[in-house]
Design an enzyme around this catalytic site. Sequence first.
Site, PDB file in Angstrom:
ATOM      1  N   PHE A  81       4.885 -19.129 -43.693  1.00 60.30           N
ATOM      2  CA  PHE A  81       5.166 -18.526 -42.388  1.00 60.30           C
ATOM      3  C   PHE A  81       4.208 -17.383 -42.064  1.00 60.30           C
ATOM      4  CE2 PHE A  81       9.257 -20.366 -43.547  1.00 60.30           C
ATOM      5  CZ  PHE A  81       9.760 -20.833 -42.339  1.00 60.30           C
ATOM      6  N   ALA A  82       3.594 -16.766 -43.079  1.00 58.69           N
ATOM      7  CA  ALA A  82       2.822 -15.541 -42.837  1.00 58.69           C
ATOM      8  C   ALA A  82       1.737 -15.786 -41.798  1.00 58.69           C
ATOM      9  CB  ALA A  82       2.175 -15.053 -44.135  1.00 58.69           C
ATOM     10  N   THR A 129       2.625 -24.138 -34.497  1.00 55.18           N
ATOM     11  CA  THR A 129       3.266 -23.702 -33.250  1.00 55.18           C
ATOM     12  C   THR A 129       2.974 -24.705 -32.140  1.00 55.18           C
ATOM     13  OG1 THR A 129       3.117 -22.039 -31.481  1.00 55.18           O
ATOM     14  CG2 THR A 129       1.219 -22.213 -32.927  1.00 55.18           C
ATOM     15  N   ASP A 130       3.862 -24.747 -31.135  1.00 53.49           N
ATOM     16  CA  ASP A 130       3.582 -25.639 -29.992  1.00 53.49           C
ATOM     17  C   ASP A 130       2.358 -25.170 -29.205  1.00 53.49           C
ATOM     18  OD1 ASP A 130       4.692 -23.408 -28.732  1.00 53.49           O
ATOM     19  OD2 ASP A 130       6.213 -24.523 -27.609  1.00 53.49           O
ATOM     20  N   GLU A 131       1.950 -23.911 -29.405  1.00 50.96           N
ATOM     21  CA  GLU A 131       0.807 -23.397 -28.640  1.00 50.96           C
ATOM     22  C   GLU A 131      -0.504 -24.106 -28.984  1.00 50.96           C
ATOM     23  OE1 GLU A 131       0.408 -19.264 -28.012  1.00 50.96           O
ATOM     24  OE2 GLU A 131       2.555 -18.921 -27.879  1.00 50.96           O
ATOM     25  N   TYR A 156      -5.006 -16.458 -30.706  1.00 55.12           N
ATOM     26  CA  TYR A 156      -3.874 -16.736 -31.619  1.00 55.12           C
ATOM     27  C   TYR A 156      -3.719 -18.232 -31.841  1.00 55.12           C
ATOM     28  CZ  TYR A 156       0.915 -17.935 -32.883  1.00 55.12           C
ATOM     29  OH  TYR A 156       2.018 -18.517 -33.467  1.00 55.12           O
ATOM     30  N   LYS A 160      -4.168 -20.601 -35.209  1.00 56.32           N
ATOM     31  CA  LYS A 160      -3.083 -21.431 -35.766  1.00 56.32           C
ATOM     32  C   LYS A 160      -3.507 -22.901 -35.820  1.00 56.32           C
ATOM     33  CE  LYS A 160       0.564 -20.559 -36.818  1.00 56.32           C
ATOM     34  NZ  LYS A 160       1.124 -20.183 -38.147  1.00 56.32           N
ATOM     35  N   LYS A 195       7.938  -8.955 -28.594  1.00 56.95           N
ATOM     36  CA  LYS A 195       8.127 -10.267 -27.988  1.00 56.95           C
ATOM     37  C   LYS A 195       9.092 -10.158 -26.803  1.00 56.95           C
ATOM     38  CE  LYS A 195       5.933 -12.601 -31.423  1.00 56.95           C
ATOM     39  NZ  LYS A 195       5.333 -11.556 -32.268  1.00 56.95           N
ATOM     40  N   PRO A 211       8.531  -5.257 -17.870  1.00 59.19           N
ATOM     41  CA  PRO A 211       7.230  -5.784 -17.420  1.00 59.19           C
ATOM     42  C   PRO A 211       7.174  -7.308 -17.471  1.00 59.19           C
ATOM     43  CG  PRO A 211       7.064  -4.971 -19.674  1.00 59.19           C
ATOM     44  CD  PRO A 211       8.482  -4.746 -19.253  1.00 59.19           C
ATOM     45  N   VAL A 212       7.099  -7.936 -16.304  1.00 58.37           N
ATOM     46  CA  VAL A 212       6.985  -9.396 -16.219  1.00 58.37           C
ATOM     47  C   VAL A 212       5.542  -9.720 -15.850  1.00 58.37           C
ATOM     48  CG1 VAL A 212       7.703 -11.423 -14.889  1.00 58.37           C
ATOM     49  CG2 VAL A 212       9.403  -9.731 -15.623  1.00 58.37           C
TER      50      VAL A 212
HETATM   51  P1  NAD Z   1       6.130 -12.140 -37.493  1.00 57.30           P
HETATM   52  O1  NAD Z   1       4.945 -11.508 -36.870  1.00 57.30           O
HETATM   53  O2  NAD Z   1       7.489 -11.620 -37.161  1.00 57.30           O
HETATM   54  O3  NAD Z   1       6.004 -12.106 -39.089  1.00 57.30           O
HETATM   55  C1  NAD Z   1       4.808 -12.380 -39.755  1.00 57.30           C
HETATM   56  C2  NAD Z   1       4.960 -11.913 -41.205  1.00 57.30           C
HETATM   57  O4  NAD Z   1       3.754 -12.267 -41.907  1.00 57.30           O
HETATM   58  C3  NAD Z   1       5.158 -10.403 -41.352  1.00 57.30           C
HETATM   59  O5  NAD Z   1       6.194 -10.133 -42.266  1.00 57.30           O
HETATM   60  C4  NAD Z   1       3.803  -9.930 -41.894  1.00 57.30           C
HETATM   61  O6  NAD Z   1       3.913  -8.762 -42.695  1.00 57.30           O
HETATM   62  C5  NAD Z   1       3.354 -11.150 -42.693  1.00 57.30           C
HETATM   63  N1  NAD Z   1       1.896 -11.190 -42.870  1.00 57.30           N
HETATM   64  C6  NAD Z   1       0.951 -11.043 -41.912  1.00 57.30           C
HETATM   65  N2  NAD Z   1      -0.284 -11.131 -42.456  1.00 57.30           N
HETATM   66  C7  NAD Z   1      -0.103 -11.357 -43.777  1.00 57.30           C
HETATM   67  C8  NAD Z   1      -0.991 -11.550 -44.875  1.00 57.30           C
HETATM   68  N3  NAD Z   1      -2.327 -11.520 -44.714  1.00 57.30           N
HETATM   69  N4  NAD Z   1      -0.469 -11.778 -46.100  1.00 57.30           N
HETATM   70  C9  NAD Z   1       0.873 -11.812 -46.296  1.00 57.30           C
HETATM   71  N5  NAD Z   1       1.766 -11.612 -45.292  1.00 57.30           N
HETATM   72  C10 NAD Z   1       1.285 -11.397 -44.042  1.00 57.30           C
HETATM   73  O7  NAD Z   1       6.016 -13.696 -37.142  1.00 57.30           O
HETATM   74  P2  NAD Z   1       7.146 -14.754 -36.770  1.00 57.30           P
HETATM   75  O8  NAD Z   1       7.412 -14.672 -35.318  1.00 57.30           O
HETATM   76  O9  NAD Z   1       8.256 -14.629 -37.729  1.00 57.30           O
HETATM   77  O10 NAD Z   1       6.343 -16.115 -37.032  1.00 57.30           O
HETATM   78  C11 NAD Z   1       6.328 -16.698 -38.336  1.00 57.30           C
HETATM   79  C12 NAD Z   1       5.496 -17.961 -38.288  1.00 57.30           C
HETATM   80  O11 NAD Z   1       6.040 -18.893 -37.349  1.00 57.30           O
HETATM   81  C13 NAD Z   1       4.052 -17.735 -37.840  1.00 57.30           C
HETATM   82  O12 NAD Z   1       3.219 -18.577 -38.619  1.00 57.30           O
HETATM   83  C14 NAD Z   1       4.041 -18.165 -36.385  1.00 57.30           C
HETATM   84  O13 NAD Z   1       2.758 -18.624 -36.009  1.00 57.30           O
HETATM   85  C15 NAD Z   1       5.046 -19.301 -36.411  1.00 57.30           C
HETATM   86  N6  NAD Z   1       5.764 -19.537 -35.152  1.00 57.30           N
HETATM   87  C16 NAD Z   1       6.399 -18.517 -34.521  1.00 57.30           C
HETATM   88  C17 NAD Z   1       7.139 -18.782 -33.370  1.00 57.30           C
HETATM   89  C18 NAD Z   1       7.863 -17.675 -32.648  1.00 57.30           C
HETATM   90  O14 NAD Z   1       8.399 -17.909 -31.556  1.00 57.30           O
HETATM   91  N7  NAD Z   1       7.933 -16.460 -33.167  1.00 57.30           N
HETATM   92  C19 NAD Z   1       7.210 -20.087 -32.860  1.00 57.30           C
HETATM   93  C20 NAD Z   1       6.518 -21.110 -33.533  1.00 57.30           C
HETATM   94  C21 NAD Z   1       5.820 -20.825 -34.690  1.00 57.30           C
HETATM   95  O1  DAU Z   2       5.472 -21.034 -28.394  1.00 60.11           O
HETATM   96  C1  DAU Z   2       5.530 -20.499 -29.692  1.00 60.11           C
HETATM   97  C2  DAU Z   2       4.944 -19.101 -29.691  1.00 60.11           C
HETATM   98  O2  DAU Z   2       5.891 -18.253 -29.037  1.00 60.11           O
HETATM   99  C3  DAU Z   2       4.659 -18.598 -31.096  1.00 60.11           C
HETATM  100  O3  DAU Z   2       3.668 -19.410 -31.692  1.00 60.11           O
HETATM  101  C4  DAU Z   2       4.187 -17.127 -31.054  1.00 60.11           C
HETATM  102  O4  DAU Z   2       4.029 -16.627 -32.364  1.00 60.11           O
HETATM  103  C5  DAU Z   2       5.231 -16.295 -30.327  1.00 60.11           C
HETATM  104  O5  DAU Z   2       4.770 -14.968 -30.193  1.00 60.11           O
HETATM  105  C6  DAU Z   2       5.533 -16.886 -28.952  1.00 60.11           C
HETATM  106  O6  DAU Z   2       4.384 -16.737 -28.071  1.00 60.11           O
HETATM  107  P1  DAU Z   2       4.539 -16.326 -26.528  1.00 60.11           P
HETATM  108  O7  DAU Z   2       3.272 -15.746 -26.061  1.00 60.11           O
HETATM  109  O8  DAU Z   2       5.118 -17.459 -25.755  1.00 60.11           O
HETATM  110  O9  DAU Z   2       5.700 -15.203 -26.677  1.00 60.11           O
HETATM  111  P2  DAU Z   2       5.881 -13.769 -25.980  1.00 60.11           P
HETATM  112  O10 DAU Z   2       7.251 -13.292 -26.333  1.00 60.11           O
HETATM  113  O11 DAU Z   2       4.729 -12.875 -26.221  1.00 60.11           O
HETATM  114  O12 DAU Z   2       5.860 -14.144 -24.419  1.00 60.11           O
HETATM  115  C7  DAU Z   2       6.793 -15.072 -23.872  1.00 60.11           C
HETATM  116  C8  DAU Z   2       6.467 -15.204 -22.401  1.00 60.11           C
HETATM  117  O13 DAU Z   2       6.801 -13.978 -21.734  1.00 60.11           O
HETATM  118  C9  DAU Z   2       4.994 -15.453 -22.107  1.00 60.11           C
HETATM  119  O14 DAU Z   2       4.896 -16.286 -20.950  1.00 60.11           O
HETATM  120  C10 DAU Z   2       4.460 -14.048 -21.761  1.00 60.11           C
HETATM  121  C11 DAU Z   2       5.650 -13.381 -21.100  1.00 60.11           C
HETATM  122  N1  DAU Z   2       5.773 -11.935 -21.263  1.00 60.11           N
HETATM  123  C12 DAU Z   2       5.694 -11.423 -22.533  1.00 60.11           C
HETATM  124  C13 DAU Z   2       5.809 -10.073 -22.753  1.00 60.11           C
HETATM  125  C14 DAU Z   2       5.701  -9.501 -24.147  1.00 60.11           C
HETATM  126  C15 DAU Z   2       6.021 -11.124 -20.181  1.00 60.11           C
HETATM  127  O15 DAU Z   2       6.129 -11.597 -19.024  1.00 60.11           O
HETATM  128  N2  DAU Z   2       6.147  -9.769 -20.393  1.00 60.11           N
HETATM  129  C16 DAU Z   2       6.038  -9.210 -21.643  1.00 60.11           C
HETATM  130  O16 DAU Z   2       6.147  -7.958 -21.760  1.00 60.11           O
END
Ligand code: NAD
Ligand code: DAU
Length: 350
Positions: A81-82, A129-131, A156, A160, A195, A211-212
């Site tokens: 996951f890191a 990720t779906d991105e 990003y 990925k 987020k 902020p949107v």
């Molecule tokens: P997060 O940013 O909350 O956590 C990331 C963790 O990785 C942290 O604990 C950080 O300390 C650790 N990390 C970062 N760099 C590192 C390194 N070099 N070595 C060891 N540890 C390290 O992220 P998250 O939102 O929990 O996402 C986890 C995974 O899921 C990621 O790979 C992300 O791409 C993927 N993902 C996230 C989402 C989402 O919506 N958040 C959706 C789809 C996929």
């Molecule tokens: O789709 C999966 C991804 O979802 C993961 O791979 C990423 O790790 C995770 O961060 C997330 O990415 P997004 O860019 O979609 O998430 P975020 O929460 O940053 O933004 C969600 C949506 O909201 C996006 O369209 C941007 C918008 N946004 C975000 C922030 C932070 C705003 O409008 N205002 C804000 O302040």
Amino acid sequence: MLILVTGGCGFIGSNFVRHVLASHPGDQVVNLDLLTYAGNPANLADVEADYPGRYRFVQGDICDAALVGPLVAQADGVAHFAAESHVDRSIEDAQAFVRTNVLGTQCLLHAAKQAWGDGQERRFLYVSTDEVYGALRLEDGRRFREDWPLDPKSPYSASKAAGDQLARAYHHTFGLQVLVTRCSNNYGPYQFPEKLIPLMILNALAGRELPVYGDGLYVRDWLHVLDHCRASDLVLRQGRPGEVYNIGGNSELANLELVQRLIALVAAKSGQDQERLAGLIRHVKDRPGHDRRYAIDAGKLERELGFTPQMGLAQGLERTVDWYLSHQEWCRRVTSGEYRQYYQRMYAGR
Ligand code: NAD
Ligand code: DAU
């Protein structure tokens, strides 16, 4: 099984560690996390006491081959996951994204290839990720399937996608038992408040502006983090090696509508006036290259492994607002950065 979880102090990783320990009483977890700004061991404060002898934390970098090698060698499986996970930060500076998400992933894959050899049972889950699929137009009725070409648009998602392709290349070239998941937007407990969802909840509670970005009509498919953890665990144990599995919530929503829903929940639970909170919405400068819409077809995961999400969006959002309301001290420490100094001192010299 002994599972090496990377990034287990982050949002999804910490929920995953807890899920594995609770659902698989015979399993042990080693959590390797660097503790960047996003990693917080307090997310797992209860775990060592609740599951004695079954959980170990190692502070370290997934790019550190000398550290990673023995940890991977002793593991029966890796759940990776890191990552650097925040799109806006990758637009500011992509360097850490390439280092961790690309080079760190390669370092782990190399360690698994060296230690496990090929044709063995040990499995490596790469959490993509779906991105990586790029963006859909609003009027496009299609959803991403696993055979959709990769077309990442942000630094990003590009990093990925590189990790995703490396993981599959290690399966194809070396026979490593790799599984890849591509999940949509997660929400739920322990999400860092940069987020969208936790940021809006905390800002609304504090009476700060909401902020949107741009017109707010960007669409994401929201999935509760516990459903993501169940799905990841299932794919790690039962997925077909070399395969990619989409994970989604069937909950597409425009950002503006999501923010309105959060405002209604925060108003109802905190006794604040909903109209006044709605007045805090500000349409701010858009994210450069902002992906318009993500939509996931998760049919393969349902057909092959019988997975469907359990938490509907309405219930999940309400629980999430409740969680942030009842974890104000966690929020204060995370937003102040206080936890970082504390853990830096605690782990210094270990
Ligand atoms: P997060 O940013 O909350 O956590 C990331 C963790 O990785 C942290 O604990 C950080 O300390 C650790 N990390 C970062 N760099 C590192 C390194 N070099 N070595 C060891 N540890 C390290 O992220 P998250 O939102 O929990 O996402 C986890 C995974 O899921 C990621 O790979 C992300 O791409 C993927 N993902 C996230 C989402 C989402 O919506 N958040 C959706 C789809 C996929
Ligand atoms: O789709 C999966 C991804 O979802 C993961 O791979 C990423 O790790 C995770 O961060 C997330 O990415 P997004 O860019 O979609 O998430 P975020 O929460 O940053 O933004 C969600 C949506 O909201 C996006 O369209 C941007 C918008 N946004 C975000 C922030 C932070 C705003 O409008 N205002 C804000 O302040």
